[in-house]
Motif scaffolding. Structure first.
Motif, mmCIF file in Angstrom:
data_model
loop_
_atom_site.group_PDB
_atom_site.id
_atom_site.type_symbol
_atom_site.label_atom_id
_atom_site.label_comp_id
_atom_site.label_asym_id
_atom_site.label_seq_id
_atom_site.Cartn_x
_atom_site.Cartn_y
_atom_site.Cartn_z
ATOM 1 N N TYR A 37 0.831 -1.059 0.122
ATOM 2 C CA TYR A 37 -0.012 0.052 -0.123
ATOM 3 C C TYR A 37 0.775 1.133 -0.011
ATOM 4 C CZ TYR A 37 -4.295 -2.892 1.337
ATOM 5 O OH TYR A 37 -5.169 -3.739 1.364
ATOM 6 N N ARG A 38 0.346 2.433 -0.255
ATOM 7 C CA ARG A 38 1.073 3.668 -0.246
ATOM 8 C C ARG A 38 -0.084 4.810 0.145
ATOM 9 N NH1 ARG A 38 1.981 5.095 -6.540
ATOM 10 N NH2 ARG A 38 -0.066 5.809 -7.243
ATOM 11 N N GLN A 39 0.621 5.652 0.964
ATOM 12 C CA GLN A 39 -0.146 6.941 1.532
ATOM 13 C C GLN A 39 0.439 8.158 1.326
ATOM 14 O OE1 GLN A 39 -1.429 6.484 5.446
ATOM 15 N NE2 GLN A 39 -3.309 7.604 5.392
ATOM 16 N N LYS A 43 -4.620 11.948 2.129
ATOM 17 C CA LYS A 43 -5.259 11.160 1.256
ATOM 18 C C LYS A 43 -5.361 9.691 1.616
ATOM 19 C CE LYS A 43 -3.646 13.497 -3.119
ATOM 20 N NZ LYS A 43 -3.230 13.134 -4.562
ATOM 21 N N GLN A 44 -6.365 9.137 1.301
ATOM 22 C CA GLN A 44 -6.480 7.560 1.693
ATOM 23 C C GLN A 44 -5.777 6.738 1.249
ATOM 24 O OE1 GLN A 44 -10.525 6.607 0.032
ATOM 25 N NE2 GLN A 44 -11.499 7.338 2.013
ATOM 26 N N ARG A 45 -5.271 5.800 2.156
ATOM 27 C CA ARG A 45 -4.203 4.707 1.831
ATOM 28 C C ARG A 45 -4.773 3.948 0.708
ATOM 29 N NH1 ARG A 45 -1.435 1.431 6.608
ATOM 30 N NH2 ARG A 45 -1.087 3.530 7.153
ATOM 31 N N GLU A 46 -3.939 3.602 -0.226
ATOM 32 C CA GLU A 46 -4.270 2.928 -1.508
ATOM 33 C C GLU A 46 -3.481 1.609 -1.630
ATOM 34 O OE1 GLU A 46 -4.266 5.075 -5.130
ATOM 35 O OE2 GLU A 46 -2.323 5.588 -4.798
ATOM 36 N N ALA A 91 5.358 8.818 -1.929
ATOM 37 C CA ALA A 91 4.233 8.417 -0.782
ATOM 38 C C ALA A 91 5.089 7.606 0.141
ATOM 39 C CB ALA A 91 3.212 7.653 -1.713
ATOM 40 N N TYR A 93 5.236 3.887 1.512
ATOM 41 C CA TYR A 93 5.036 2.535 1.332
ATOM 42 C C TYR A 93 4.796 1.727 2.434
ATOM 43 C CZ TYR A 93 4.709 4.147 -3.822
ATOM 44 O OH TYR A 93 4.574 4.669 -4.911
ATOM 45 N N TYR A 94 3.930 0.880 2.343
ATOM 46 C CA TYR A 94 3.698 -0.090 3.558
ATOM 47 C C TYR A 94 3.624 -1.386 2.940
ATOM 48 C CZ TYR A 94 2.608 4.085 6.315
ATOM 49 O OH TYR A 94 2.738 5.102 6.826
ATOM 50 N N TRP A 105 1.059 -4.994 9.663
ATOM 51 C CA TRP A 105 1.741 -3.780 8.820
ATOM 52 C C TRP A 105 2.975 -3.478 9.210
ATOM 53 C CZ3 TRP A 105 -1.107 -1.594 4.997
ATOM 54 C CH2 TRP A 105 -2.548 -1.527 4.929
#
Length: 115
Positions: A37-39, A43-46, A91, A93-94, A105
């Motif tokens: 994911y990235r954030q 903004k919302q995490r995507e 962003a 990144y996770y 996470w």
């Protein structure tokens, strides 16, 4: 104790590449589905990539063809290869994984793409 630790983030120019790593401890990577994911702040995490234990991958349209998710089961590590990077890819990144009914996470790694 399940732990995920990301590494490989940094500063790269537009068009460049980075490979992010996610080292997993406390469980076997091969037995689970995992995702990146990235954030961006505000903004919302995507989700940007996912992979199942069966090897099926999925990508949203904004990274498809540029990002590749993979796993190395022997090393218990997941990777995200990012090519043709754009400033909008900037962003945190996770990496994440699902085990025994719980999502885990990593701490995140910063990716900055300069224009």
């Amino acid at each position: 104790q399940v732990q995920l630790v990301e590494s490989g983030g940094g500063l790269v120019q537009t068009g460049g590449s980075l490979r992010l790593s996610c080292a997993v401890s406390g469980t076997f990577l091969s037995a689970n589905a995992m995702a990146w994911y990235r954030q961006i702040p505000g903004k919302q995490r995507e989700a940007v990539a996912s992979i199942t234990s069966g090897g099926y991958t999925n990508y949203p349209d904004n990274v498809k063809g540029r990002f590749t998710i993979s796993t190395d089961n022997a090393k218990n590590t997941m990777y995200l290869q990012m090519n043709s990077l754009k400033p909008e890819d900037t962003a945190v990144y996770y990496c994440s994984g699902f085990w025994r009914g719980q999502v885990y996470w990593g701490q995140g790694t910063q990716v900055t793409v300069s224009s």
